[in-house]
Design a protein around this motif. Sequence first.
Motif, PDB file in Angstrom:
ATOM      1  N   VAL A   1       0.856  -1.201   0.000  1.00 42.40           N
ATOM      2  CA  VAL A   1       0.000   0.000   0.000  1.00 42.40           C
ATOM      3  C   VAL A   1       0.889   1.247   0.000  1.00 42.40           C
ATOM      4  O   VAL A   1       0.684   2.186  -0.784  1.00 42.40           O
ATOM      5  CB  VAL A   1      -0.936   0.012   1.237  1.00 42.40           C
ATOM      6  CG1 VAL A   1      -1.746   1.305   1.282  1.00 42.40           C
ATOM      7  CG2 VAL A   1      -1.861  -1.199   1.232  1.00 42.40           C
ATOM      8  N   ALA A   2       1.919   1.233   0.851  1.00 38.91           N
ATOM      9  CA  ALA A   2       2.811   2.394   0.965  1.00 38.91           C
ATOM     10  C   ALA A   2       3.562   2.649  -0.341  1.00 38.91           C
ATOM     11  O   ALA A   2       3.912   3.792  -0.647  1.00 38.91           O
ATOM     12  CB  ALA A   2       3.797   2.172   2.114  1.00 38.91           C
ATOM     13  N   ALA A   3       3.806   1.586  -1.126  1.00 40.65           N
ATOM     14  CA  ALA A   3       4.602   1.728  -2.359  1.00 40.65           C
ATOM     15  C   ALA A   3       3.782   2.280  -3.536  1.00 40.65           C
ATOM     16  O   ALA A   3       4.349   2.626  -4.565  1.00 40.65           O
ATOM     17  CB  ALA A   3       5.211   0.382  -2.732  1.00 40.65           C
ATOM     18  N   LEU A   4       2.452   2.343  -3.373  1.00 34.59           N
ATOM     19  CA  LEU A   4       1.621   2.859  -4.477  1.00 34.59           C
ATOM     20  C   LEU A   4       1.901   4.346  -4.698  1.00 34.59           C
ATOM     21  O   LEU A   4       2.242   5.057  -3.757  1.00 34.59           O
ATOM     22  CB  LEU A   4       0.133   2.672  -4.147  1.00 34.59           C
ATOM     23  CG  LEU A   4      -0.438   1.265  -4.318  1.00 34.59           C
ATOM     24  CD1 LEU A   4      -1.904   1.256  -3.915  1.00 34.59           C
ATOM     25  CD2 LEU A   4      -0.287   0.774  -5.753  1.00 34.59           C
ATOM     26  N   PRO A   5       1.707   4.813  -5.925  1.00 36.15           N
ATOM     27  CA  PRO A   5       1.955   6.235  -6.172  1.00 36.15           C
ATOM     28  C   PRO A   5       0.896   7.099  -5.482  1.00 36.15           C
ATOM     29  O   PRO A   5      -0.180   6.606  -5.131  1.00 36.15           O
ATOM     30  CB  PRO A   5       1.811   6.335  -7.692  1.00 36.15           C
ATOM     31  CG  PRO A   5       0.912   5.208  -8.079  1.00 36.15           C
ATOM     32  CD  PRO A   5       1.187   4.103  -7.117  1.00 36.15           C
ATOM     33  N   GLY A   6       1.198   8.379  -5.304  1.00 39.75           N
ATOM     34  CA  GLY A   6       0.224   9.297  -4.706  1.00 39.75           C
ATOM     35  C   GLY A   6      -0.838   9.722  -5.710  1.00 39.75           C
ATOM     36  O   GLY A   6      -2.026   9.834  -5.383  1.00 39.75           O
ATOM     37  N   ALA A   7      -0.428   9.938  -6.970  1.00 38.77           N
ATOM     38  CA  ALA A   7      -1.367  10.407  -7.998  1.00 38.77           C
ATOM     39  C   ALA A   7      -2.316   9.278  -8.404  1.00 38.77           C
ATOM     40  O   ALA A   7      -1.905   8.110  -8.436  1.00 38.77           O
ATOM     41  CB  ALA A   7      -0.577  10.879  -9.210  1.00 38.77           C
ATOM     42  N   PRO A   8      -3.583   9.617  -8.716  1.00 41.87           N
ATOM     43  CA  PRO A   8      -4.560   8.586  -9.068  1.00 41.87           C
ATOM     44  C   PRO A   8      -4.074   7.707 -10.224  1.00 41.87           C
ATOM     45  O   PRO A   8      -3.499   8.206 -11.193  1.00 41.87           O
ATOM     46  CB  PRO A   8      -5.793   9.392  -9.490  1.00 41.87           C
ATOM     47  CG  PRO A   8      -5.633  10.711  -8.833  1.00 41.87           C
ATOM     48  CD  PRO A   8      -4.165  10.972  -8.737  1.00 41.87           C
TER      49      PRO A   8
END
Length: 256
Positions: free
Chosen positions: A128-135
């Motif tokens: 989850v933490a590794a996902l990008p911030g932008a949609p």
Amino acid sequence: MMVSQESDKIRALILGGTADANLLAAEIARAGLDAVYSYGGRTRAPADQPLPTRIGGFGGAGGLAGYIRDERITHVIDATHPFAAGMSRNAVAACMETGTPLIALERAPWARVPGDNWIEVADVSAAVAALPGAPANILLAIGRQHIAPFATKPQHAYTLRFVDPPEAPLPFAADVIVSRGPFTHEGELEMMRTRGIHWIVARNSGGDGARAKIDAARMLGLPVIMIARPELPDRQSAESVTEVMRWLGHRTCLGA
Ligand SMILES: NC(=O)c1ccc[n+]([C@@H]2O[C@H](COP(=O)([O-])OP(=O)(O)OC[C@H]3O[C@@H](n4cnc5c(N)ncnc54)[C@H](OP(=O)(O)O)[C@@H]3O)[C@@H](O)[C@H]2O)c1
């Protein structure tokens, strides 16, 4: 000392629920060995087996030890999914308690090949933490018990794939594909293209059946957040049905 034939008889317990467990069951049935196939009970219509089958938990390591004694199990084969760590730990403990030989039938994990864009993480929360911030459009190929933490990144559009339609409401809105697989390379490419997938979150299950999505991601140049296998206690293991049959003292007509 004379040993009766009865006491030499094998009665194996297969902890199953995977394609490899099914191949092993077929081979054990072909060899005419006495065995029980155990399902965890996660899927609604588990595949028929050519062996007597039981479904559902044993009640922890102690429950499994009791089952081994009551059913006079002589050998346990842990052919569960590499991420079924609870069952695998219980099998180690119960076999130690009862002095029953145990072997794990486990596929080698996938190894990165040139062109792969993997971000390797230890567990679901790290994924989850590794996902990008932008949609982004994200394929979560990880099993329904593990999706809840992704609700903390609601900016993404998630695609989920399950064997059965979800019975309970999901923790977030998602595009759900219901399919049992196996999945082909072409099918995975098509699915990722039509949904405009940007990122994939997968578990390092190993094996050919689930690999198509990883190969498709490489072809499309997509990043894969790859969750590593859980740590398990030391145990004997085999990578093929043939090795397990040899361990049971039987030859097979299969290749290695
Ligand atoms: N084919 C696939 O791709 C795939 C993917 C994921 C899971 N699976 C299968 O689904 C099952 C459950 O996976 P999980 O991740 O929920 O496992 P888990 O977290 O390790 O198991 C939780 C509990 O479920 C029960 N259980 C699990 N597997 C069992 C089995 N084969 N026979 C009897 N009880 C079992 C045990 O309950 P008690 O403590 O009460 O004994 C175990 O402690 C496994 O058998 C696994 O192989 C298959």
